[in-house]
Design a protein around this motif. Structure first.
Motif, PDB file in Angstrom:
ATOM      1  N   PRO A   1       0.818  -1.225   0.000  1.00 19.47           N
ATOM      2  CA  PRO A   1       0.000   0.000   0.000  1.00 19.47           C
ATOM      3  C   PRO A   1       0.846   1.267   0.000  1.00 19.47           C
ATOM      4  O   PRO A   1       0.454   2.269  -0.614  1.00 19.47           O
ATOM      5  CB  PRO A   1      -0.824  -0.137   1.276  1.00 19.47           C
ATOM      6  CG  PRO A   1      -0.968  -1.613   1.460  1.00 19.47           C
ATOM      7  CD  PRO A   1       0.354  -2.189   1.009  1.00 19.47           C
ATOM      8  N   GLU A   2       1.996   1.224   0.643  1.00 19.05           N
ATOM      9  CA  GLU A   2       2.847   2.424   0.682  1.00 19.05           C
ATOM     10  C   GLU A   2       3.519   2.728  -0.660  1.00 19.05           C
ATOM     11  O   GLU A   2       4.181   3.759  -0.804  1.00 19.05           O
ATOM     12  CB  GLU A   2       3.910   2.299   1.781  1.00 19.05           C
ATOM     13  CG  GLU A   2       4.715   1.010   1.743  1.00 19.05           C
ATOM     14  CD  GLU A   2       4.163  -0.045   2.697  1.00 19.05           C
ATOM     15  OE1 GLU A   2       2.918  -0.206   2.755  1.00 19.05           O
ATOM     16  OE2 GLU A   2       4.995  -0.709   3.360  1.00 19.05           O
ATOM     17  N   ASP A   3       3.364   1.859  -1.631  1.00 16.19           N
ATOM     18  CA  ASP A   3       3.850   2.147  -2.975  1.00 16.19           C
ATOM     19  C   ASP A   3       2.865   3.011  -3.769  1.00 16.19           C
ATOM     20  O   ASP A   3       3.173   3.444  -4.883  1.00 16.19           O
ATOM     21  CB  ASP A   3       4.101   0.846  -3.757  1.00 16.19           C
ATOM     22  CG  ASP A   3       5.229   0.016  -3.188  1.00 16.19           C
ATOM     23  OD1 ASP A   3       5.072  -1.218  -3.118  1.00 16.19           O
ATOM     24  OD2 ASP A   3       6.268   0.595  -2.809  1.00 16.19           O
ATOM     25  N   THR A   4       1.704   3.236  -3.202  1.00 15.52           N
ATOM     26  CA  THR A   4       0.692   4.046  -3.876  1.00 15.52           C
ATOM     27  C   THR A   4       1.200   5.459  -4.103  1.00 15.52           C
ATOM     28  O   THR A   4       1.646   6.126  -3.172  1.00 15.52           O
ATOM     29  CB  THR A   4      -0.599   4.087  -3.050  1.00 15.52           C
ATOM     30  OG1 THR A   4      -1.150   2.762  -2.980  1.00 15.52           O
ATOM     31  CG2 THR A   4      -1.616   5.030  -3.680  1.00 15.52           C
ATOM     32  N   ALA A   5       1.160   5.908  -5.352  1.00 17.09           N
ATOM     33  CA  ALA A   5       1.671   7.230  -5.712  1.00 17.09           C
ATOM     34  C   ALA A   5       1.450   7.453  -7.206  1.00 17.09           C
ATOM     35  O   ALA A   5       1.078   6.529  -7.936  1.00 17.09           O
ATOM     36  CB  ALA A   5       3.160   7.348  -5.396  1.00 17.09           C
ATOM     37  N   VAL A   6       1.721   8.671  -7.633  1.00 14.87           N
ATOM     38  CA  VAL A   6       1.853   8.954  -9.056  1.00 14.87           C
ATOM     39  C   VAL A   6       3.303   8.688  -9.429  1.00 14.87           C
ATOM     40  O   VAL A   6       4.220   9.222  -8.802  1.00 14.87           O
ATOM     41  CB  VAL A   6       1.474  10.407  -9.383  1.00 14.87           C
ATOM     42  CG1 VAL A   6       1.762  10.711 -10.852  1.00 14.87           C
ATOM     43  CG2 VAL A   6       0.008  10.652  -9.062  1.00 14.87           C
ATOM     44  N   TYR A   7       3.486   7.856 -10.436  1.00 19.89           N
ATOM     45  CA  TYR A   7       4.829   7.500 -10.884  1.00 19.89           C
ATOM     46  C   TYR A   7       5.150   8.301 -12.143  1.00 19.89           C
ATOM     47  O   TYR A   7       4.366   8.312 -13.103  1.00 19.89           O
ATOM     48  CB  TYR A   7       4.914   6.002 -11.158  1.00 19.89           C
ATOM     49  CG  TYR A   7       5.011   5.194  -9.894  1.00 19.89           C
ATOM     50  CD1 TYR A   7       3.932   5.106  -9.010  1.00 19.89           C
ATOM     51  CD2 TYR A   7       6.190   4.526  -9.555  1.00 19.89           C
ATOM     52  CE1 TYR A   7       4.026   4.386  -7.833  1.00 19.89           C
ATOM     53  CE2 TYR A   7       6.295   3.797  -8.388  1.00 19.89           C
ATOM     54  CZ  TYR A   7       5.206   3.730  -7.531  1.00 19.89           C
ATOM     55  OH  TYR A   7       5.306   3.019  -6.354  1.00 19.89           O
TER      56      TYR A   7
END
Length: 119
Positions: A86-92
């Motif tokens: 879940p902590e990988d959630t982001a705009v890449y």
């Protein structure tokens, strides 16, 4: 110069996603390509980068889970993301660094693609 990103989306924790980014533009000399990410309220951070010589660097938080690769002939960089959290959630965001016709160094950015990991 245009960076076109694809991939991303919604995945459950533990799942995988793949991102791809292609740089288009005439007479470019791309040195390094990489992926950054930015979550709401957080600063933009480096995820992974790869040089023209194939050297790679990863953020500690993704080491062993993410793999960056590059097709220099196609000016394309890919990011395979496994074991997503879940902590990988982001705009890449994709970034390319190199030289244009004017022999000046530039950093070029893509528009970003959303990655959401549900718990």
């Amino acid at each position: 110069v245009q960076l076109v990103e694809s991939g991303g989306g919604l995945v459950q924790a533990g799942g995988s996603l793949s991102l791809s980014c292609t740089v288009s533009g005439s007479s470019l000399s791309i040195n390094a390509m990489g992926w950054y990410r930015q979550a709401p309220g957080n600063q933009r951070e480096l995820v992974a980068l790869i040089t023209s010589g194939g050297n790679t660097h990863y953020a500690d938080s993704v080491q062993g889970r993410f793999t960056i690769s590059r097709d220099s002939a196609e000016n394309t960089v890919n990011l395979q993301m496994n074991g997503l959290k879940p902590e990988d959630t982001a705009v890449y965001l994709c970034k390319a660094a190199g030289y244009a016709l004017d022999m000046q160094h530039y950093d070029w950015w893509g528009q970003g693609t959303q990655v959401t990991v549900s718990s």
